[in-house]
Write a protein that holds these residues in place. Structure first.
Motif, PDB file in Angstrom:
ATOM      1  N   LEU B 120      39.347  37.327  37.427  1.00 29.84           N
ATOM      2  CA  LEU B 120      38.570  36.244  36.855  1.00 29.84           C
ATOM      3  C   LEU B 120      37.548  35.839  37.914  1.00 29.84           C
ATOM      4  N   VAL B 121      36.279  36.020  37.628  1.00 28.60           N
ATOM      5  CA  VAL B 121      35.236  35.701  38.592  1.00 28.60           C
ATOM      6  C   VAL B 121      34.519  34.437  38.150  1.00 28.60           C
ATOM      7  N   CYS B 122      34.572  33.395  38.960  1.00 28.03           N
ATOM      8  CA  CYS B 122      33.912  32.142  38.591  1.00 28.03           C
ATOM      9  C   CYS B 122      32.424  32.229  38.908  1.00 28.03           C
ATOM     10  N   ARG B 159      34.139  36.908  33.545  1.00 26.73           N
ATOM     11  CA  ARG B 159      33.290  35.964  34.268  1.00 26.73           C
ATOM     12  C   ARG B 159      33.233  34.662  33.492  1.00 26.73           C
TER      13      ARG B 159
END
Lengths: 170, 170
Positions: B120-122, B159
């Motif tokens: 999970l890329v913020c 994302r």
DNA sequence: AAATACAATGACATCCACTTTCATCAAAAA
DNA sequence: TTTTTGATGAAAGTGGATGTCATTGTATTT
């Protein structure tokens, strides 16, 4: 590493698109782009039209270099930077989606093609195959939400050997 | 774009690892590496040991630059190239896994952590959070197999905005 | 233990994808 | 048409990653 990427359409019916449907889609994309240009007070130039034409005509994920070569073969006066800038502009206009497969190249595909983001990348021939599977996506979104994560974009990437390379080598 | 990436451990129990367990894991990795060096007739140097120590001590996905800075703060004599080469060597030895998140950096994480590949890329703070979900993976493998694709590696990338950034901004 | 062989190091140069610069050009506005 | 201002493209610049090569260090042989 440099890899030639050919994308085979995997969505049902996409190979059956008629010339008329393609032309219609192209027209719609061009309208959307010009609307964006007008709104942002940007200019509709010859180069931007040529690049957009080439991009839409290709009708598969591509990257700057490929598009540049296609364009140079017909219009020798277009520069690298212009193609880069145009692709970023297409993304900003919402008609292209920018993505990456970890090979150092920035790839672009037509947006509104559906929400494509599932790739099979052959580690042998480099071919990128796209697929859709909404049940997987829904599950992923559920997992993310359960972790308090608001999802904006989603990508699945499978690396392996495609059926063609498998039969050729074995 | 440069982003500081902090990884929060999401696998159950990983935050409860005792000092003893960590030390044991570290010892095992170092043994595996030295076995590899011996087999390939490569040399166990001071630098490689230092880099491996720093990499294992970090215990989260990282990239050359971060590791280089950590190392330079203690051992001013190590060069960029050596860190790059060492990380590639770790990957070749099977103790590290190389991956990319499309931001131009080549990332490495300790292998054998399980088969991690879900991120999970913020898009707000750049934080990378890992998660595992085997049911998603099994579904993906099934789809790939149905297309004649032999899967070697698999990556999911979401994302969006993490819960922390969400509460801070709104 | 000393000599030898050869891999590893690190400063530097190079590569490659991409971006920026800037003088010039051209599209839209006045 | 003239003016304004964004766009172009050649060339230079960035930044991550890799190659080069003289020197250093390691492990093996003698």
């Amino acid at each position: 590493m440099k890899v030639d990427v050919i994308v085979f359409e995997c969505r049902e019916g996409s190979l059956l698109q008629t010339e008329a449907v393609v032309t219609q889609k192209k027209q719609k994309v061009k309208e959307q782009f010009h609307l964006f240009l007008t709104k942002k007070r940007l200019k509709a130039t010859l180069q931007r039209n040529l690049i957009l034409d080439a991009f839409v005509d290709l009708d598969r994920p591509t990257h700057m270099d490929e598009l540049y070569l296609v364009l140079r073969s017909k219009h020798s006066h277009i520069g690298h930077a212009t193609v880069y800038r145009a692709l970023r502009l297409f993304a900003a206009a919402g008609i292209a989606r920018e993505f990456s497969l970890g090979d150092g190249l920035t790839r672009y595909e037509l947006a509104g093609h559906g929400k494509r983001h599932d790739y099979l990348v052959c580690s042998d021939c480099g071919t990128v195959t796209e697929f859709d599977n909404s049940s997987i996506e829904q599950r992923q979104l559920a997992v993310a939400r359960s972790m308090g994560f608001t999802v904006e974009a989603l990508k699945i990437e499978l690396r392996g050997v495609c059926s063609r390379c498998l039969t050729q080598s074995g």
